[in-house]
Structures are given as structure tokens and as C-alpha cells.
Design an enzyme around this catalytic site. Sequence first.
Site, PDB file in Angstrom:
ATOM      1  N   HIS A  94     -39.683 -49.000   7.112  1.00 52.58           N
ATOM      2  CA  HIS A  94     -39.733 -50.387   7.579  1.00 52.58           C
ATOM      3  C   HIS A  94     -40.400 -50.386   8.951  1.00 52.58           C
ATOM      4  O   HIS A  94     -39.749 -50.522   9.982  1.00 52.58           O
ATOM      5  CB  HIS A  94     -38.327 -50.985   7.643  1.00 52.58           C
ATOM      6  CG  HIS A  94     -37.666 -51.091   6.299  1.00 52.58           C
ATOM      7  ND1 HIS A  94     -37.114 -49.992   5.669  1.00 52.58           N
ATOM      8  CD2 HIS A  94     -37.476 -52.145   5.470  1.00 52.58           C
ATOM      9  CE1 HIS A  94     -36.614 -50.377   4.499  1.00 52.58           C
ATOM     10  NE2 HIS A  94     -36.823 -51.671   4.360  1.00 52.58           N
ATOM     11  N   ASP A 110     -34.870 -47.747   8.189  1.00 56.93           N
ATOM     12  CA  ASP A 110     -34.205 -48.684   9.106  1.00 56.93           C
ATOM     13  C   ASP A 110     -34.539 -50.139   8.764  1.00 56.93           C
ATOM     14  O   ASP A 110     -35.225 -50.814   9.518  1.00 56.93           O
ATOM     15  CB  ASP A 110     -34.539 -48.369  10.573  1.00 56.93           C
ATOM     16  CG  ASP A 110     -36.015 -48.555  10.883  1.00 56.93           C
ATOM     17  OD1 ASP A 110     -36.834 -48.424   9.948  1.00 56.93           O
ATOM     18  OD2 ASP A 110     -36.351 -48.850  12.036  1.00 56.93           O
ATOM     19  N   HIS A 124     -34.532 -44.375  18.540  1.00 57.09           N
ATOM     20  CA  HIS A 124     -35.742 -43.643  18.905  1.00 57.09           C
ATOM     21  C   HIS A 124     -35.424 -42.365  19.682  1.00 57.09           C
ATOM     22  O   HIS A 124     -36.221 -41.421  19.654  1.00 57.09           O
ATOM     23  CB  HIS A 124     -36.687 -44.563  19.658  1.00 57.09           C
ATOM     24  CG  HIS A 124     -37.217 -45.659  18.780  1.00 57.09           C
ATOM     25  ND1 HIS A 124     -37.345 -46.974  19.201  1.00 57.09           N
ATOM     26  CD2 HIS A 124     -37.616 -45.652  17.478  1.00 57.09           C
ATOM     27  CE1 HIS A 124     -37.821 -47.705  18.201  1.00 57.09           C
ATOM     28  NE2 HIS A 124     -37.988 -46.926  17.156  1.00 57.09           N
ATOM     29  N   ASP A 183     -42.737 -52.344  -0.515  1.00 54.20           N
ATOM     30  CA  ASP A 183     -41.329 -52.191  -0.205  1.00 54.20           C
ATOM     31  C   ASP A 183     -41.092 -50.737   0.178  1.00 54.20           C
ATOM     32  O   ASP A 183     -41.430 -49.817  -0.581  1.00 54.20           O
ATOM     33  CB  ASP A 183     -40.472 -52.567  -1.415  1.00 54.20           C
ATOM     34  CG  ASP A 183     -39.002 -52.300  -1.189  1.00 54.20           C
ATOM     35  OD1 ASP A 183     -38.333 -53.136  -0.561  1.00 54.20           O
ATOM     36  OD2 ASP A 183     -38.522 -51.227  -1.625  1.00 54.20           O
ATOM     37  N   GLY A 184     -40.517 -50.510   1.349  1.00 55.60           N
ATOM     38  CA  GLY A 184     -40.406 -49.151   1.859  1.00 55.60           C
ATOM     39  C   GLY A 184     -39.492 -48.254   1.065  1.00 55.60           C
ATOM     40  O   GLY A 184     -39.750 -47.058   0.925  1.00 55.60           O
ATOM     41  N   SER A 193     -41.507 -47.852  15.830  1.00 55.75           N
ATOM     42  CA  SER A 193     -41.295 -46.487  15.338  1.00 55.75           C
ATOM     43  C   SER A 193     -42.584 -45.785  14.897  1.00 55.75           C
ATOM     44  O   SER A 193     -42.695 -44.563  15.088  1.00 55.75           O
ATOM     45  CB  SER A 193     -40.259 -46.486  14.211  1.00 55.75           C
ATOM     46  OG  SER A 193     -40.543 -47.466  13.244  1.00 55.75           O
ATOM     47  N   GLU A 208     -44.810 -51.407   5.354  1.00 55.47           N
ATOM     48  CA  GLU A 208     -44.460 -52.695   5.950  1.00 55.47           C
ATOM     49  C   GLU A 208     -44.839 -53.809   4.984  1.00 55.47           C
ATOM     50  O   GLU A 208     -46.001 -53.944   4.604  1.00 55.47           O
ATOM     51  CB  GLU A 208     -45.175 -52.897   7.287  1.00 55.47           C
ATOM     52  CG  GLU A 208     -44.852 -54.217   7.957  1.00 55.47           C
ATOM     53  CD  GLU A 208     -43.357 -54.495   8.045  1.00 55.47           C
ATOM     54  OE1 GLU A 208     -42.935 -55.577   7.590  1.00 55.47           O
ATOM     55  OE2 GLU A 208     -42.616 -53.623   8.560  1.00 55.47           O
TER      56      GLU A 208
END
Length: 278
Positions: free
Chosen positions: A42, A166, A19, A145-146, A103, A121
Site C-alpha cells: 500500500h 500497511d 519506518h 490491489d496490494g 514508504s 497503489e
Amino acid sequence: MLSYLHAFHAGNFADVQKHASLTLALSMMQVKPSGIACFDTHAGSAVYDLSGERARKTGEADAGVQALWRSRGRLASPDWARLLDVLAGLNSGEGRLERYPGSPVWFRRVLRPADTLTAFELHPAEHDLLSGWAADQRVRVLRQDGLAGLRKQLPPRQPRLLVLIDPSYEIKSEYSDVAATLEQAWQKCRHGVFLVWYPILPGGLQEALKDAVEAGPVAKVLCSEVRLRQPPERGMAGSGVLVVNPPWGFGERLATMMEEAAEPLGTDHTVRWLVPEA
């Protein structure tokens, strides 16, 4: 794949590095007025309870963001200001932090009118929590699915792009999936800034990701890694972030931040070009 819950690990040393990298990249990109399309592949939950059962079971935040927060008076770099302001805005008082932002919160807290955030997500409970939080017309939450979702969404409408990738890497194939997705996304948006987080594990699985990126066509890739001075026998020994197309001076400024965080986090930091500019 859907068993991972970040609530057990929120605010650990890896989150601090990830971050810090994200807030610095956002700060540097937002110097220019043109809009930025932000993607979080994600996303997880919006906010994590550091006093809750899951966080207390591991206690990882104690040696991470809690230690950093206690030492914030000694953080001289002005690049810490945005990160510390977000933490202060989510917590009351000057003592121990009770909440840690996921995030998507780091993104949304600094979105300008021309900026947008698309957060992916797949976990149903995490998705529901995130959807309930995202009451903002600039934010979209997609239960997809990201990695696949990112590929479908590019190129964006805005002239600039910032992507955070991530995954949990619970499944070994995610290392190669991330490398392949990064290559495909970069081919669509070669000007985009991509942040790829990965764990540093005793078995060295992360090397497959770095080798694939290094051998591929993606150019101008910076590699930032922090390693615990006293790593556990099991679990993460460190944390890494690959930054594609970092803003000019990003590496030096991130290195300063991570050096100032070294004592509270008990880490050592290195930064180098994994792939130089072509």
C-alpha cells in the site's frame, strides 16, 4: 476504500514506528550481499508535503517526526542514522522538516544493485504521483490491489524477501484479509521477512488480526507496539508492527530505538513474541 489519503497523517507517531522498523530491518538484512526482493503493498505517494494544507489540517506530524527531529541530538542508537539521513536528504537546513518520505522512498533510498522494489497503489491519483517519481529500473509501480498483487508475485527471483503490509484498515474486513494474505505469502516464502503494520484503536479491532496470526501456521512473529500516553478520544491510541522472521537481535535494537523516541513522541513501547519460533 479509495477515499484514504495518507497526506493527512504523514509523519505521525505511527509513521515513525513503522519506518524505524522498516529501516532497521533493511539495514540488518543488507549486511549480507545477496539480493532482496522488496514489496510495498500500500505504497501511497512518494513524498508528502508537511507544510501543505492536508498535513496542517491534522498537525499529526508535529507530535511525530517533527518532535523526533527536534530531539535527534539525544538519539544515541546508531540505528537511527539511516532514518535521519533520509530525512536530511529530503529537507534543507536544520530547522523544521518540510517533506516526509512515504514508504517507497525509504525502500528506494537504500536499494543496492541486486535489490528491487515492487510498489502497489490502487488509488489513481496516488498511483500517478508514485509512477512519476519511480524513474528507476529497480522499481516497479503497479496499480493493483496490494494484497492480491503480492500473492501473485511470490516467490520472487531474488533469494531473499522483505514485505511491508500497511493498509489503512478503513474497512473492517482488511484485518482478516491481511491475516489471510500473510499466511498465504508465508506458505510461498517461509524464509521471507514480513512487516505488518496496524493501528491500535479504542474498540480493539486490531486484536482480530493478532488473534488470527497467533492461531495460524506462521511462526516466529514479533509484536512491537507503541501507545500514546495521552491518547485522543477518537482515532489511534497507538501503533503496532508484526515482524515475521525478524533478523537476530531485531527486537532488542528496535526496543532501544523506541525507548529513545518515547519522550519526544509521548509513547510507551512494548515488544514480545506473538508466535515463538516453532
